[in-house]
Design a protein around this motif. Sequence first.
Motif, short mmCIF file in Angstrom:
data_model
loop_
_atom_site.label_atom_id
_atom_site.label_comp_id
_atom_site.label_asym_id
_atom_site.label_seq_id
_atom_site.Cartn_x
_atom_site.Cartn_y
_atom_site.Cartn_z
N LEU A 1 0.87 -1.12 0.26
CA LEU A 1 -0.03 0.02 -0.23
C LEU A 1 0.91 1.46 -0.14
O LEU A 1 1.36 1.65 1.14
N ILE A 2 1.41 1.71 -1.26
CA ILE A 2 2.05 2.97 -1.50
C ILE A 2 1.25 3.69 -2.19
O ILE A 2 1.12 3.31 -3.36
N PRO A 3 1.19 4.97 -1.80
CA PRO A 3 -0.05 6.01 -2.58
C PRO A 3 0.64 6.11 -4.18
O PRO A 3 1.69 6.56 -4.38
N GLY A 4 -0.35 5.73 -4.81
CA GLY A 4 -0.09 5.91 -6.58
C GLY A 4 0.64 4.76 -7.08
O GLY A 4 0.88 4.52 -8.38
N LYS A 5 1.06 3.57 -6.05
CA LYS A 5 1.65 2.31 -6.94
C LYS A 5 0.24 1.37 -6.68
O LYS A 5 -0.53 1.36 -5.86
N ASN A 6 0.49 0.29 -7.44
CA ASN A 6 -0.44 -0.71 -7.54
C ASN A 6 -1.70 -0.34 -7.77
O ASN A 6 -2.86 -1.05 -7.37
N LYS A 7 -1.83 0.67 -8.65
CA LYS A 7 -3.37 1.35 -8.91
C LYS A 7 -4.15 1.64 -7.53
O LYS A 7 -5.33 1.75 -7.64
N ALA A 8 -3.23 1.78 -6.41
CA ALA A 8 -4.03 1.94 -5.16
C ALA A 8 -3.56 3.36 -4.80
O ALA A 8 -2.38 3.58 -4.65
N ALA B 1 -7.85 8.76 -15.77
CA ALA B 1 -7.03 7.97 -16.96
C ALA B 1 -8.06 6.80 -16.96
O ALA B 1 -8.07 6.43 -18.17
N LEU B 2 -8.50 6.20 -15.97
CA LEU B 2 -9.56 5.21 -15.86
C LEU B 2 -10.67 5.60 -16.42
O LEU B 2 -11.37 4.84 -17.68
N ILE B 3 -11.43 6.80 -16.08
CA ILE B 3 -12.38 7.23 -16.89
C ILE B 3 -12.35 7.35 -18.44
O ILE B 3 -13.22 7.12 -18.97
N GLN B 4 -11.14 7.76 -18.81
CA GLN B 4 -10.85 7.87 -20.18
C GLN B 4 -10.84 6.68 -20.98
O GLN B 4 -11.56 6.38 -22.16
N GLU B 5 -10.52 5.39 -20.41
CA GLU B 5 -10.44 4.03 -20.94
C GLU B 5 -11.83 3.51 -20.93
O GLU B 5 -12.19 2.90 -21.82
N LYS C 1 -13.29 -2.06 -12.34
CA LYS C 1 -13.73 -2.34 -10.89
C LYS C 1 -13.22 -1.25 -10.07
O LYS C 1 -11.94 -0.89 -9.95
N ILE C 2 -14.07 -0.43 -9.18
CA ILE C 2 -13.52 0.55 -8.14
C ILE C 2 -13.66 0.19 -6.87
O ILE C 2 -14.71 -0.27 -6.58
N LEU C 3 -12.48 0.20 -6.18
CA LEU C 3 -12.57 -0.31 -4.82
C LEU C 3 -12.09 0.76 -3.68
O LEU C 3 -11.06 1.27 -4.09
N ILE C 4 -12.92 1.24 -2.84
CA ILE C 4 -12.61 2.37 -1.97
C ILE C 4 -13.12 1.91 -0.57
O ILE C 4 -14.05 1.31 -0.42
N TYR D 1 -9.42 -4.94 -8.59
CA TYR D 1 -9.59 -3.63 -8.73
C TYR D 1 -8.84 -3.07 -10.09
O TYR D 1 -7.89 -3.32 -10.32
N ASP D 2 -9.45 -2.02 -10.74
CA ASP D 2 -8.61 -1.35 -11.54
C ASP D 2 -8.30 0.28 -10.94
O ASP D 2 -7.33 0.81 -11.32
N PHE D 3 -9.03 0.61 -10.12
CA PHE D 3 -8.58 1.89 -9.23
C PHE D 3 -9.07 1.81 -7.69
O PHE D 3 -10.16 1.24 -7.78
N ALA D 4 -8.25 1.77 -6.89
CA ALA D 4 -8.56 1.61 -5.56
C ALA D 4 -8.00 3.03 -4.90
O ALA D 4 -7.11 3.40 -5.06
#
Length: 309
Positions: free
Chosen positions: A131-138, A156-160, A168-171, A277-280
């Motif tokens: 869990l490193i901010p900006g790494k691993n899509k988290a 970037a994900l919204i554009q895709e 998949k979005i995980l928060i 997830y694709d964005f967390a």
Amino acid sequence: MSKIVILGAGIAGHVAATHLRRKLPKKHEVVVVSPNSNYQWVPSNIWVGIGRMKSEKIYFPLEPLYKKKGIGYKQAKAISFYPEGDKTEEKPYVLSEYVVGENKGQQEKITYDYLINATGPKLNFEATEGLIPGKNKAYSVCTYTHADHAWEGLNALIQEMKKGKKAKILIGTGHAKSTCQGAAFEYILNVEQELRKHNVRDMAEVTWISNEYQLGDFGMDGMLLSYGSMTMKSHEMVEMVFEDRDIKWILGAGVNKVEDGLAHYENLEGEYKTEAYDFAMLIPSFSGHGFKAYDKMKTILQRNCLKDL
Ligand SMILES: Cc1cc2nc3c(=O)[nH]c(=O)nc-3n(C[C@H](O)[C@H](O)[C@H](O)COP(=O)(O)OP(=O)(O)OC[C@H]3O[C@@H](n4cnc5c(N)ncnc54)[C@H](O)[C@@H]3O)c2cc1C
């Protein structure tokens, strides 16, 4: 004449410094010691993280303001505490180290008559592997730089998604001991709304993952909400909102490892599970800063007790 030293220029430290300066006669000195050059209004990071606010709108540089107000400012970080002084310094002091400029790396014994420790929480990302901010899509929204990165990742994900990608979005929380669930709750609703604004809501599965026992617990055993003569429990309110917005939820989850697009967690039944997830955006656990305090003979008096909680 007294010298008041305030460690930290966050919400608590900055408020303390400005109130003291306003209320105390000028003969008393107010000095702020903080490693950041800017004050940030942390709660607005939930807007920076969806691109609705520029981070520049939620921070301002401390030095010019403190100069104008007559507040001393040292861009340095506290390292250790000497409440009895030492063999060569009679007054109590905080050993601090400058973090910028020509003094960078230099240490100073900052003496005080009164001390306010307002250094806030340490964002304990290290407690969760990967869990490193900006790494691993988290991502994180705990600081404005983290929130800027979160928006870059989400955008970037919204554009895709606009080109047809299902996502998949995980928060939620990134550790069994994370707190600040409220910030993640605000952010998931903001993200969900933002997806609608960009006409990609139907391309996304949005999931809340949390160490809470119940929805709406927010780390404080829930709330009672009253509306007119009606009383509602916060778990009913959050369940209603999530169902209405088609947000799924995973509860009692202690996230213990994050890989590129995969969160590992243990639930209250002791089962080990994963969620892709694709964005967390996962809030880390918080801890103390691990300061040590020494007596006059430089024997350790006390470690920061929060560190071991
Ligand atoms: C996204 C988000 C939204 C939130 N929304 C809300 C909300 O709506 N309502 C609410 O009540 N709370 C909210 N919170 C929680 C709230 O922001 C925190 O409780 C608050 O910021 C804590 O203030 P603080 O001054 O104690 O610590 P901080 O604001 O973290 O400030 C700590 C200061 O200490 C400095 N510092 C760190 N280490 C050292 C050191 N070694 N020496 C000297 N200085 C040091 C830091 O640079 C910083 O200036 C939110 C939190 C987040 C992350």
